[in-house]
Design a protein around this motif. Structure first.
Motif, short mmCIF file in Angstrom:
data_model
loop_
_atom_site.label_atom_id
_atom_site.label_comp_id
_atom_site.label_asym_id
_atom_site.label_seq_id
_atom_site.Cartn_x
_atom_site.Cartn_y
_atom_site.Cartn_z
N TYR A 88 1.74 -5.06 -5.40
CA TYR A 88 0.59 -5.95 -5.31
C TYR A 88 -0.40 -5.50 -4.26
O TYR A 88 -1.61 -5.69 -4.42
N ARG A 89 0.06 -4.87 -3.20
CA ARG A 89 -0.85 -4.41 -2.13
C ARG A 89 -1.77 -3.28 -2.61
O ARG A 89 -2.79 -3.02 -1.99
N SER B 285 -6.21 -2.83 -7.22
CA SER B 285 -7.66 -2.73 -6.98
C SER B 285 -8.33 -2.38 -8.30
O SER B 285 -7.65 -2.09 -9.29
N LYS C 80 1.12 -12.94 -5.90
CA LYS C 80 0.03 -12.22 -5.22
C LYS C 80 -0.61 -11.21 -6.17
O LYS C 80 -1.83 -11.05 -6.18
N ARG D 47 -4.57 -11.20 -7.50
CA ARG D 47 -5.45 -10.02 -7.43
C ARG D 47 -5.93 -9.59 -8.81
O ARG D 47 -7.10 -9.25 -9.00
N GLU E 270 -8.55 -11.96 -10.07
CA GLU E 270 -9.83 -11.69 -9.42
C GLU E 270 -10.57 -10.53 -10.09
O GLU E 270 -11.80 -10.48 -10.09
#
Length: 119
Positions: A57-58, A61, A88, A92, A95
């Motif tokens: 998840y980090r 993008s 999470k 993302r 979004e």
């Protein structure tokens, strides 16, 4: 019918799934979603659901998801109900304009229901 209750459960099912439903879809051969493992790359390498792609998840993008089809549902999962990496990841991805569901229970409940992991 209680409309408030109906909306609550309809909303839940719109954004959540479980290991049994994911397994049925995978085994049908007509899987219409991308299965995304939101855990670390090390955890993924140690064992993951069949057909899952690794995208912690980090690392989510616009660049890391550029090859994903925005018209295809993404189902996220992580380790267990105590892990929130899948939520999470869902946030993302949402979004970025993707349709997302979270698989509740993660790897832990996948295995409890007899699902095998791939390495």
């Amino acid at each position: 019918m209680n409309q408030e209750q109906y909306r609550h459960f309809a909303n839940k099912l719109a954004f959540e799934t479980d290991p049994a439903d994911v397994r049925i879809e995978l085994e049908s051969g007509e899987c219409d979603f991308v299965l995304l493992d939101a855990r670390s790359r090390e955890a993924y390498a140690g064992g993951h659901l069949p057909g899952a792609v690794s995208l912690p998840y980090r690392e989510i993008s616009a660049e890391s998801t550029a090859a994903f089809d925005k018209n295809r549902l993404i189902v996220t999962y992580c380790w267990s109900p105590a892990c929130n990496a899948a939520a999470k990841a869902g946030l993302r991805l949402s979004e970025l304009g993707f349709a997302v569901k979270e698989m509740f229970g993660g790897v832990e409940y996948w295995q409890k229901e007899g699902g095998q992991l791939h390495s």
